[in-house]
Scaffold this motif. Sequence first.
Motif, mmCIF file in Angstrom:
data_model
loop_
_atom_site.group_PDB
_atom_site.id
_atom_site.type_symbol
_atom_site.label_atom_id
_atom_site.label_comp_id
_atom_site.label_asym_id
_atom_site.label_seq_id
_atom_site.Cartn_x
_atom_site.Cartn_y
_atom_site.Cartn_z
ATOM 1 N N ALA A 150 -5.820 3.160 -1.768
ATOM 2 C CA ALA A 150 -6.982 4.051 -1.883
ATOM 3 C C ALA A 150 -6.854 5.226 -0.922
ATOM 4 O O ALA A 150 -7.156 6.377 -1.247
ATOM 5 N N GLU A 151 -6.346 4.900 0.286
ATOM 6 C CA GLU A 151 -6.174 5.954 1.288
ATOM 7 C C GLU A 151 -5.078 6.933 0.849
ATOM 8 O O GLU A 151 -5.211 8.151 0.989
ATOM 9 N N ILE A 152 -4.010 6.357 0.307
ATOM 10 C CA ILE A 152 -2.891 7.187 -0.154
ATOM 11 C C ILE A 152 -3.345 8.094 -1.290
ATOM 12 O O ILE A 152 -2.928 9.262 -1.376
ATOM 13 N N LYS A 153 -4.204 7.538 -2.148
ATOM 14 C CA LYS A 153 -4.681 8.321 -3.303
ATOM 15 C C LYS A 153 -5.331 9.634 -2.860
ATOM 16 O O LYS A 153 -5.222 10.670 -3.516
ATOM 17 N N LYS A 154 -6.043 9.553 -1.720
ATOM 18 C CA LYS A 154 -6.732 10.749 -1.214
ATOM 19 C C LYS A 154 -5.751 11.885 -0.896
ATOM 20 O O LYS A 154 -6.141 13.033 -0.772
ATOM 21 N N LEU A 155 -4.486 11.543 -0.712
ATOM 22 C CA LEU A 155 -3.485 12.560 -0.372
ATOM 23 C C LEU A 155 -3.105 13.407 -1.577
ATOM 24 O O LEU A 155 -2.552 14.500 -1.418
ATOM 25 N N ARG A 156 -3.348 12.868 -2.780
ATOM 26 C CA ARG A 156 -3.005 13.559 -4.038
ATOM 27 C C ARG A 156 -1.556 14.051 -4.015
ATOM 28 O O ARG A 156 -1.265 15.239 -4.135
ATOM 29 N N LEU A 157 -0.679 13.096 -3.831
ATOM 30 C CA LEU A 157 0.740 13.441 -3.693
ATOM 31 C C LEU A 157 1.376 13.733 -5.043
ATOM 32 O O LEU A 157 1.079 13.056 -6.028
ATOM 33 N N PRO A 158 2.273 14.705 -5.093
ATOM 34 C CA PRO A 158 3.069 14.889 -6.309
ATOM 35 C C PRO A 158 4.100 13.763 -6.405
ATOM 36 O O PRO A 158 4.387 13.104 -5.390
ATOM 37 N N PRO A 159 4.678 13.547 -7.576
ATOM 38 C CA PRO A 159 5.654 12.441 -7.714
ATOM 39 C C PRO A 159 6.901 12.639 -6.866
ATOM 40 O O PRO A 159 7.610 11.675 -6.571
ATOM 41 N N SER A 160 7.135 13.852 -6.432
ATOM 42 C CA SER A 160 8.328 14.107 -5.621
ATOM 43 C C SER A 160 8.177 13.599 -4.190
ATOM 44 O O SER A 160 9.123 13.610 -3.417
ATOM 45 N N ILE A 161 6.979 13.181 -3.825
ATOM 46 C CA ILE A 161 6.715 12.736 -2.454
ATOM 47 C C ILE A 161 6.352 11.259 -2.464
ATOM 48 O O ILE A 161 5.521 10.828 -3.260
ATOM 49 N N LYS A 162 6.975 10.511 -1.553
ATOM 50 C CA LYS A 162 6.636 9.091 -1.446
ATOM 51 C C LYS A 162 6.091 8.763 -0.057
ATOM 52 O O LYS A 162 6.241 9.549 0.888
ATOM 53 N N VAL A 163 5.464 7.600 0.026
ATOM 54 C CA VAL A 163 4.922 7.128 1.297
ATOM 55 C C VAL A 163 5.884 6.093 1.873
ATOM 56 O O VAL A 163 6.398 5.239 1.154
ATOM 57 N N VAL A 164 6.147 6.189 3.178
ATOM 58 C CA VAL A 164 7.027 5.245 3.862
ATOM 59 C C VAL A 164 6.281 4.698 5.075
ATOM 60 O O VAL A 164 5.455 5.398 5.675
#
Lengths: 660, 660
Positions: A122-136
Amino acid sequence: MVTHPFDAISDAEIRLTSKVIKDSLGATQKPHFCQIDRLDPPKKDMIRYLEAEKAGKPLPQISRITYAYFYLGTDFYKSLVNCTYGHVITTQKQPEGVVGPLVWEDVAAIEDLLNVHPLVQAEIKKLRLPPSIKVVCDPWIYGTDDPKEKRLLIQCYMYLANASHPESNHYSLPLKFSPVFECLTRKFVRMDYLPSGVDEKFVTETQPWTKFPFVEYHPDLNGETPRPLKPLVVQQPEGPSFKIEGSKIWWQGWEFYVVPTAREGFAIYDVHFKGRSVIYRLSLSEMTVPYGDPRPPYHRKQAFDLGDSGFGTTGNTLKLGCDCLGVIKYLDCSVTDSKGQPKLVPSTVCLHEQDGGLLYKHMNYRTGGAVTARRREFVAQTIATVANYEYVLNIIFDQAGEIRIHVRATGILSTMPIEEGLTVPWGTNVGPMVMAAYHQHLLSFRIDPAVDGYQNTVVFDDVEKMPAGTNINPYGVGFVTKRSFVEKPGYVEQSPFTNRSYKIINENKINPISKRPVAYKVVMPARQMLLADENSYNNKRAHFATQQVWVTKYRDNELFAAGEFTNQSQNDTGLKKWAYRDENVRNDDPVVWATLGFTHIPRVEDFPVMPVETHEIAIVPNDFFDKNPALDVPQSTQSFNKSEYYPEASSEGSCCKSSL
Amino acid sequence: MVTHPFDAISDAEIRLTSKVIKDSLGATQKPHFCQIDRLDPPKKDMIRYLEAEKAGKPLPQISRITYAYFYLGTDFYKSLVNCTYGHVITTQKQPEGVVGPLVWEDVAAIEDLLNVHPLVQAEIKKLRLPPSIKVVCDPWIYGTDDPKEKRLLIQCYMYLANASHPESNHYSLPLKFSPVFECLTRKFVRMDYLPSGVDEKFVTETQPWTKFPFVEYHPDLNGETPRPLKPLVVQQPEGPSFKIEGSKIWWQGWEFYVVPTAREGFAIYDVHFKGRSVIYRLSLSEMTVPYGDPRPPYHRKQAFDLGDSGFGTTGNTLKLGCDCLGVIKYLDCSVTDSKGQPKLVPSTVCLHEQDGGLLYKHMNYRTGGAVTARRREFVAQTIATVANYEYVLNIIFDQAGEIRIHVRATGILSTMPIEEGLTVPWGTNVGPMVMAAYHQHLLSFRIDPAVDGYQNTVVFDDVEKMPAGTNINPYGVGFVTKRSFVEKPGYVEQSPFTNRSYKIINENKINPISKRPVAYKVVMPARQMLLADENSYNNKRAHFATQQVWVTKYRDNELFAAGEFTNQSQNDTGLKKWAYRDENVRNDDPVVWATLGFTHIPRVEDFPVMPVETHEIAIVPNDFFDKNPALDVPQSTQSFNKSEYYPEASSEGSCCKSSL
């Protein structure tokens, strides 16, 4: 090959240890192992063994004893197992709050969990990341700040990375939220929001990501054109000058054992030079890395890289023609997985020779005649990766009886988010919106000496001016040394301006030339020690890091400067206990603990990967021999070394035009 | 090739200098030369020259100016000569008592004289030596102890040696008498008798020699069996990665000039990395070696190895495959003989590459992927033999913008006689009846910076705890840096326990990432400085050696820390003057002088030839670049490095049996 008591734990011993423990617990219990290794043999027994071995007499039998750390549920246990006879000696539940080192399977499981955990997602969703960016995620050990906390926790520092390349540098884009999980139960504990301003209060809600550049280190990504560099090849056409049998090494008059261990990376045993005993055991004993960013939750960033993780378990697999040059012998390390099965860390210690420049030279100006010997060195090396940082540990032997502990810190800075345009006084901005906090690396090396035998004394010598204007010193130029003896356990302060030097002497053996006791000196630079406040947990947990030189009286199984269990510890249960016992250490069996520290104020050049910062301790013969013990080193000659003149013609090339 | 203003003095310039001086003096005068070299161009002119050169514009003309030191009788003169136009600029008689560096022809003449001088021979006769034993003399500079002494004196320390071999180690058999001669007139001044007991009073008449063993270092004499050692060959099959044209060197993004000089060995000029200016000039500026034996005449043992002798004039001829490995470029040094004719010191500077271990590494524990770069280094090396001691001076450049000053001390201890069975508190017995006094080596390195331009500032940063228990630092872990600016010339004390670091910054250039001024830091260990009493001549003559870090404002021809003339000097006429001028150095043109010192308490192992003792200063970019400048270094691979696995079969050999 017959097992020597110093040999590393075998796969069979790991299996046997976990099996007899599981058998003793019964089928319904599922122990979750976090470390299995062999114990050192009791020193008293081992001395008898070594003496018998040297005399060619029948060898006393020494049982192979292993220890195992494991959990049953969230309860933490330690067992001792006799592998020679195949039985559990003891199993003890540890007090509540005592936990073991992190198991990388748990770390990986937490990383996987974050990818699906609804609160994190849910927290990550708030970032509205494009598919080219991942979370580590970098799961961090959870530095102590609450004496009531008994759970084994993990603080997850979150970052962004380029999704299209597995080696993208996530440390360049730290996020501002940090979930905390219970490690063993995988339970979500809390979401921490990270300060990114000039004080502890500047904490923002998670905002949509705005694009800014990654600072990449990988050659595929860093955008650099490789500079031209021509090969420099180290060849040993006749092979190396060392010999190895099992764990034992012979090289240039030295004999010793190199033994990989889960916690220390490796240990060195029973060091002799030219037939004389120098050291019983030499090892890295602990390292703590406290950070100086005072803002919660960063105050919890204090790693104990041996006790919390292990230099063997985090050891790199070293590669031929990469991590060292020449003719290389590799040693593997066997550690346990969580099921109690052996897991190989291949080629984690390398053994090789290197050229160390000149060893000695003298030119007779009357004749022009010169003697010149080059310094060949033997290196035992391991490299540990503790999440972001790499530590390169070399133990180096030279041809003149000297041992050097040589540490290189490299890898990647642990980073924090910072708002555009801001700077903070406890960190350096090392990229756009990324800050690296000031921190310290404090490494304790344990030197268990055996200078011409096991009965040794620690002294320190200061150099002092003689009173001027006296009959003996009319011109005021005289100076002398003043010796102090360490009679009881404790520490000795550094004193560079009196040229203080620490020596391990044998009062029972007098050098026939100098008429002084034979000695080895321990040479180390004066350094700033632990900065954390006396009443802080950082300080209480790492008392060893408050002084550079400690002396204790030898006892079996006292190997680790901050104590056996450091993860979430509330106190240093090592030197803080052992160095305050009221007992004699003079002409007895003293152990020296040397803290090599450096306060790391990051520079921009340390990012995105840090050029090595190098630190050394030297252990040097001092009136141990009756002359330079390297007079028998062959002279340095062109027929041996085969160098070449610079080809004058090649200077015509146009490849190196000025860039000015 | 056209001469560059930085180029070393040529043979033609030495000839021209002595010729125009002789012409100006007239035919009846016979100048006795002791040093001729070129002066540095005025910096202001040189900056214009370098800027024009970089811009490809017409070059301003800069005259080649030389200096010459010479005697007429016992009067000491200094001339300046314009070699471009071929005329003497000025000739000045120096004040009485000011003398020049020792000329080795004079030293040799004194050594020859001793072989025939009746008073010396009479003393030698008392020894009743067999023909197998010869007398050898080490003429020593005569350290100041009397302000009224105006003559240039030489103190002759006398020794015995094995007459049958020219490389016999006379330092192992010091005699107890020491004639003093006037250097220029060769007049006998006095016979000193050396104390050999526990105080200044124990002086004996010369007695017949009694046989005792030599302690020899030469392989022909030392009685050692060479130990087996297999070759380790450094090959550069595609040649070196550096290019040289004249004095200029290009290597791995670096550009600079290496210029041999009579006094300093060599100097480095106009250092740039990746197109940006770092240093204008870098050199060893002086070294003093005061001895701590208070007994006359040993109190006069204080050498100034640059000012009294010269690192170029005492430079070794380096040999291929001996003093360094790989592909080597050698530079010669031209000095003057006493007649004013050029004398070649061949191959006294070597330039080469070496492997320096790992430069950086990071392994991603998630993927196992690693980036690894090795550290290639470029070395400019010279080795000077100042009578008994050898000094190995390396200036080392790495691929990440770092420069290291690396000094190794080796050679032979200067020894004194001591009675059988005695020891003294200011020295170590290193052989039978031979003692080596405690002493210090204090080297001043002059760093004339140009960090992104010539307008620089020197600062020092201390690391301090934040107050604990505040809102911002509730857990007491915080620490910050505190910056201090050097506004006026002077010294800055060492402070290792506050992690004090010295930086040369450019306040006019802000690093875009860290938002701090671009900087290079000077990293050096805290050391004991000069021990001699404040009122001693040792101290007055070497004021520079009382502190580790000095700052002055640049002026032309201020190159030598203890002043231009050190031989028998009564005062430091260098930093002692320049560092106390009341002038601004902030955001101006500061020069940093770094004293690298070590108190040498000899060990038995240092005899008969001393394993190197190594000391370093590092000059390191600190927020100078906007990221690690070595990301373009090629990755370390086996295809490039061609290493080999240890041959397991060879471990069967029986050559390395235990010596235990």
